[in-house]
Design a protein around this motif. Structure first.
Motif, short mmCIF file in Angstrom:
data_model
loop_
_atom_site.label_atom_id
_atom_site.label_comp_id
_atom_site.label_asym_id
_atom_site.label_seq_id
_atom_site.Cartn_x
_atom_site.Cartn_y
_atom_site.Cartn_z
N LYS A 1 41.26 52.64 36.21
CA LYS A 1 41.12 52.79 37.64
C LYS A 1 40.41 51.68 38.10
N ARG A 2 39.30 51.35 37.73
CA ARG A 2 38.37 50.17 38.35
C ARG A 2 39.32 48.87 38.23
N SER A 3 40.19 48.75 37.29
CA SER A 3 40.75 47.39 37.31
C SER A 3 42.00 47.29 37.80
N PHE A 4 42.91 48.42 37.88
CA PHE A 4 44.05 48.23 38.34
C PHE A 4 44.60 49.32 39.32
N ARG B 1 44.92 38.62 38.73
CA ARG B 1 44.62 37.83 37.55
C ARG B 1 43.26 37.82 37.23
N GLU B 2 42.14 38.10 38.17
CA GLU B 2 40.85 38.27 37.88
C GLU B 2 40.64 39.55 37.00
N ALA B 3 41.28 40.63 37.35
CA ALA B 3 41.03 41.93 36.73
C ALA B 3 41.57 41.89 35.11
N VAL B 4 42.72 41.06 35.04
CA VAL B 4 43.26 41.03 33.48
C VAL B 4 42.59 40.14 32.83
N LEU B 5 41.89 39.17 33.11
CA LEU B 5 41.07 38.24 32.44
C LEU B 5 40.29 38.89 31.12
N PRO B 6 39.38 39.76 31.47
CA PRO B 6 38.60 40.24 30.53
C PRO B 6 39.34 41.11 29.19
N TYR B 7 40.56 41.54 29.65
CA TYR B 7 41.49 42.29 28.77
C TYR B 7 41.99 41.26 27.83
#
Length: 341
Positions: A3-6, A277-283
């Motif tokens: 939820k926090r990411s997407f 793109r920023e949200a997916v980077l840690p994954y």
């Protein structure tokens, strides 16, 4: 985390995947090891990193992150890379601000440098506080420096002793093979591990090409569940065709989520172009870094389970991009990273 990411819709989809995916039902009851606890701890560490990246918080928060990371590493030593990468990712915005040229007084510049350095030192302090007692215990027990665990070369040898019929030669392990168990008891733990190191390095020197091929096969096995069509493997419930289908399906959904986010072409993410793109980077960092140790030694499905929460979030993102909600119910995405004042 999802939820926090997407957004909420991706989070709900991820929950349904986790509830219905067969392995996530089987693994908690099928393994007595640290598998599920490690997955929970890594997911918690990941969520903490997301929060610290968005809002750095107090210095106590960074110390707590380090302590949690240390406990996670004590539970599963292979999580050390994940802890380090997530800490660096969370601290990076503070470091970037400190490197930006500013026409400010020297005192302000020094304060900005300390702004990223103090969290880094506190995370390191938390790790040291948690891990150091175990290092003292190892030295007292073995009279040698043993960082975390001493079985790397044993696991390396079990996956690289020339037997390619399976992803690991379990019969060469001292807990399975009576002869190896007797040799372990005769030599002692540290000399036994040194002997495995010698044999593993000798094998590498003689068969570098085979080792590289095995690394590629292990990479494919982690993400598809496929090793070969050997009947002895197919009889194993984790390595039949159903396993290949289940593992590959989840991987494909994950890759779709990554592609949609990085390309930013899915309607689900169209309103969050700077942040997706920023949200997916840690994954992406976790998926790239964590499995490396298993590519060079040997993998199992339960080892991958440690990062399955992150995989499921991306898989949910991929599935949601195939069935976008109406514009009125779209997830807003992640707000841009907060700039600390």
């Amino acid at each position: 985390m999802a939820k926090r990411s997407f957004g909420r819709s991706v989070a709900v989809t991820a929950c349904w995947i986790w509830a219905l995916y067969p392995y996530f039902v089987y693994i908690p009851g099928g393994f007595v090891w640290d598998t599920c606890l490690s997955a929970l701890l890594v997911a918690t560490l990941f969520l903490c990193a997301l929060k610290l990246r968005e809002k750095p918080g107090s210095l106590w928060s960074w110390l707590g992150f380090g302590l949690l990371g240390g406990f996670t590493v004590l539970t599963n030593a292979s999580a050390l890379t994940v802890c380090s990468v997530l800490a660096a990712w969370a601290i990076f915005p503070l470091w970037r601000i400190s490197r930006t040229p500013q026409m400010w007084p020297t005192s302000v510049l020094l304060r900005d440098h300390w702004r990223w350095l103090s969290p880094a030192l506190l995370v390191a302090a938390g790790l040291i506080i948690t891990l150091l007692p175990w290092q003292f215990r190892n030295y007292r027990a073995f009279h040698a420096l043993v960082p975390l665990r001493d079985n790397f070369w044993l696991e390396f040898w079990d996956g690289n002793d020339g037997d390619t019929t399976s992803w690991v030669d379990i019969d060469s392990h001292p807990t399975i093979n009576p002869d190896e168990g007797a040799l372990f008891a005769k030599l002692g733990e540290i000399p036994y591990m040194r002997e495995k190191r010698r044999k593993a390095l000798d094998f590498l020197a003689l068969h570098p090409g085979l080792y590289l091929v095995q690394c590629v096969r292990r990479f494919l096995y982690v993400w598809t569940g496929y090793w070969n069509l050997d009947p002895s493997n197919l009889l194993d419930e984790f390595h039949g065709f159903a396993n290949v289908y289940l593992t590959s399906s989840l991987t494909l959904a994950m890759l779709l989520g990554l592609w949609r986010s990085l390309r930013n072409s899915g309607s689900l993410l169209r309103e969050a172009s700077p942040a997706s793109r920023e949200a997916v980077l840690p994954y992406l960092l976790v998926l790239l870094i964590y499995p490396l140790i298993f590519y060079i030694t040997h993998p199992t499905i339960r080892h991958r389970h440690v990062i399955d929460p992150e995989i499921v979030v991306l898989a949910a993102l991929g599935l949601r991009s195939l069935f976008p909600a109406s514009s009125s119910s779209k997830s807003p995405g992640v707000p841009p990273t907060a700039t600390p004042s």
